[in-house]
Design a protein around this motif. Structure first.
Motif, PDB file in Angstrom:
ATOM      1  N   ARG A  14      -5.717 -37.873  -1.843  1.00 39.74           N
ATOM      2  CA  ARG A  14      -6.471 -36.663  -2.335  1.00 39.74           C
ATOM      3  C   ARG A  14      -7.576 -36.325  -0.933  1.00 39.74           C
TER       4      ARG A  14
ATOM      5  N   TYR B 235       2.044 -30.927  -2.006  1.00 38.70           N
ATOM      6  CA  TYR B 235       1.633 -31.322  -3.364  1.00 38.70           C
ATOM      7  C   TYR B 235       0.729 -29.325  -3.677  1.00 38.70           C
TER       8      TYR B 235
ATOM      9  N   ASP C 130      -7.285 -31.197  -8.780  1.00 39.70           N
ATOM     10  CA  ASP C 130      -5.834 -30.906  -9.785  1.00 39.70           C
ATOM     11  C   ASP C 130      -4.783 -30.775  -8.917  1.00 39.70           C
ATOM     12  N   LEU C 131      -4.184 -32.026  -8.766  1.00 40.84           N
ATOM     13  CA  LEU C 131      -3.070 -31.649  -7.958  1.00 40.84           C
ATOM     14  C   LEU C 131      -1.622 -31.750  -8.878  1.00 40.84           C
ATOM     15  N   ARG C 132      -0.433 -31.445  -8.158  1.00 40.71           N
ATOM     16  CA  ARG C 132       0.816 -31.595  -8.625  1.00 40.71           C
ATOM     17  C   ARG C 132       1.936 -31.742  -7.432  1.00 40.71           C
ATOM     18  N   LEU C 133       2.516 -33.324  -8.100  1.00 48.25           N
ATOM     19  CA  LEU C 133       3.259 -33.502  -6.588  1.00 48.25           C
ATOM     20  C   LEU C 133       4.566 -32.259  -6.444  1.00 48.25           C
ATOM     21  N   LEU C 134       5.053 -31.302  -5.411  1.00 49.21           N
ATOM     22  CA  LEU C 134       5.949 -31.170  -5.387  1.00 49.21           C
ATOM     23  C   LEU C 134       7.513 -31.914  -4.630  1.00 49.21           C
TER      24      LEU C 134
ATOM     25  N   GLU D 189       7.982 -19.379  -9.044  1.00 45.12           N
ATOM     26  CA  GLU D 189       7.141 -19.335 -10.049  1.00 45.12           C
ATOM     27  C   GLU D 189       6.018 -18.536 -10.211  1.00 45.12           C
TER      28      GLU D 189
ATOM     29  N   GLN E 205       2.985 -18.602  -8.590  1.00 47.42           N
ATOM     30  CA  GLN E 205       1.739 -19.504  -8.078  1.00 47.42           C
ATOM     31  C   GLN E 205       1.647 -19.218  -6.626  1.00 47.42           C
TER      32      GLN E 205
ATOM     33  N   SER F  63       2.908 -39.918  -8.050  1.00 51.37           N
ATOM     34  CA  SER F  63       3.246 -39.893  -8.926  1.00 51.37           C
ATOM     35  C   SER F  63       2.654 -38.406 -10.614  1.00 51.37           C
ATOM     36  N   VAL F  64       1.636 -37.959  -9.374  1.00 50.46           N
ATOM     37  CA  VAL F  64       0.929 -36.099 -10.728  1.00 50.46           C
ATOM     38  C   VAL F  64       2.115 -35.470 -10.888  1.00 50.46           C
TER      39      VAL F  64
END
Ligand code: KG4
Ligand code: ZN
Length: 370
Positions: A114, A157, A164-168, A292, A294, A369-370
């Protein structure tokens, strides 16, 4: 002003830094262990942890001296506590625990991956000077598309905010830095492999390597990466098909059979294939985020391979084509460093998210894995 002391000992760099308000780097001291590991061609964990023990106190003292601050002025102590070599991480974590306890200041454990994505948003003063440029306004940066490219990670991400992360997508085999290090061994360019291969590639011409080395893109929509095919392809092109199988297998040729120009051409061909793959996946990710609803405001790239000359150039071209901000860390913040640890910790400090003094060192990261 909030002052945070950061410590980083996850692999083979012993680092300490002082950062003001998250983005202004007052000092960033890094003691690299390349001299110790070079003769083995890679990092030896036991040697790394012993060297961290020996070097951490002088590195910490130097970081305070350069920042012209004293320990009691710190508002918090931050440490990279995951992921990494466990014996190395423990040295930094124990030191941070002791400092936080003795100073009576909060302790903040930081995920190294991160933090690599925070580095591109930080500024570095010119040597000995006061910071010149104003730190970026987060509203200009997020939401962002983030790419971490290091020796252990190659991951994409979506970042709604710094925390605030989302794995792509991520690599299904080798990390790109690892592939660089292995390609450097195949081409016998010396240690550390990544930067040396980058330099050699600048003297070569990828068009001389025909057919070109592969760009592995996986399924049509996949945002995952794979670099083992590229590495194996380079191996066979340089050394020929292996003779025999298993441990008895050997090759008919080696890098020593290439002319200096051929070695440089292979380095350039490898570099183009690796960087093309990263850029193609970034393009795919931008399209996915657009679909999406975003769309990001910026592309953030961090980790050791963000020091790569071709990736830096291609990333800035891509960002400007798309009308996005392309953010790459200044060189001293690309490789492992403690400024990104202290910088990112400010986000948690502001939110009052502190760790207890029994903060563990963790070899793996939860961020995949987020
Ligand atoms: O982030 P980092 O310092 O450590 C990890 O967290 O893994 O990244 C180290 C990786 C190594 O694989 C190194 O070969 C690679 O970054 N690297 C480069 C360059 N500089 C460092 N790879 C390609 N080109 C470079 N200029
Ligand atoms: Zn790293």
């Amino acid at each position: 002003m909030t002052l945070i002391l950061g410590l980083e000992t996850s692999c083979d760099e012993t680092a300490a830094a002082v950062v003001a308000d998250g983005r202004r780097v007052l000092s960033n001291v890094i003691a690299s262990q390349h001299d110790l590991h070079g003769q083995y061609g890679g990092v030896v964990p036991e040697i790394a942890s012993r060297a961290h023990l020996e070097r951490l106190t002088p590195v910490l003292r130097e970081s305070l001296r350069q920042a012209r601050v004293a320990l009691p002025e710190m508002d918090a102590v931050a440490v990279g506590n995951s992921p990494g070599l466990i014996g190395s991480l423990v040295v930094g974590v124990s030191a941070a625990q002791a400092l936080a306890w003795s100073l009576g200041k909060p302790l903040i454990g930081i995920d190294h991956v991160r933090a690599h994505l925070y580095a591109p948003t930080m500024t570095l003063p010119a040597e000995g000077a006061k910071p010149t440029s104003e730190p970026l306004d987060p509203a200009d940066v997020y939401p962002a598309l983030g790419l971490v490219v290091s020796g252990g990670h190659t991951s994409l991400y979506f970042l709604a905010s710094p925390t605030d992360l989302r794995l792509l997508g991520k690599t299904i085999d080798d990390a790109v830095g690892e592939a660089y290090d292995k390609a450097a061994v195949i081409l016998d360019v010396g240690y550390p492999g990544g930067p040396k291969l980058d330099r050699l590639a600048q003297q070569g011409d990828a068009r001389h390597v025909q057919p070109p080395l592969p760009r592995t893109l996986l399924d049509k929509d996949s945002l995952d990466f794979s670099f083992s095919g590229l590495k194996t392809s380079l191996l066979y092109r340089v050394r020929g098909q292996p003779i025999g199988r298993g441990p008895a297998a050997h090759f008919r040729a080696s890098a020593a059979d290439l002319s200096p120009q051929q070695r440089a051409d292979f380095a350039a061909a490898f570099q183009e294939a690796a960087v093309d793959t990263l850029i193609l996946k970034l393009q795919r990710a931008l399209e996915r985020l657009d679909t999406e609803g975003q769309p990001p405001r910026s592309i953030l790239v961090g980790g050791g391979v963000s020091a790569n000359s071709l990736l830096r150039r291609r990333l800035l071209e891509l960002a400007s084509e798309r009308g996005l901000r392309g953010l790459i860390p200044p060189m001293p913040l690309c490789l492992d460093n403690a400024a990104m640890i202290a910088g990112f910790a400010f986000e948690y400090f502001r939110a009052g998210r502190f760790d207890s003094l029994d903060l563990p060192a963790l070899a793996t990261t939860a961020v995949d894995s987020v």
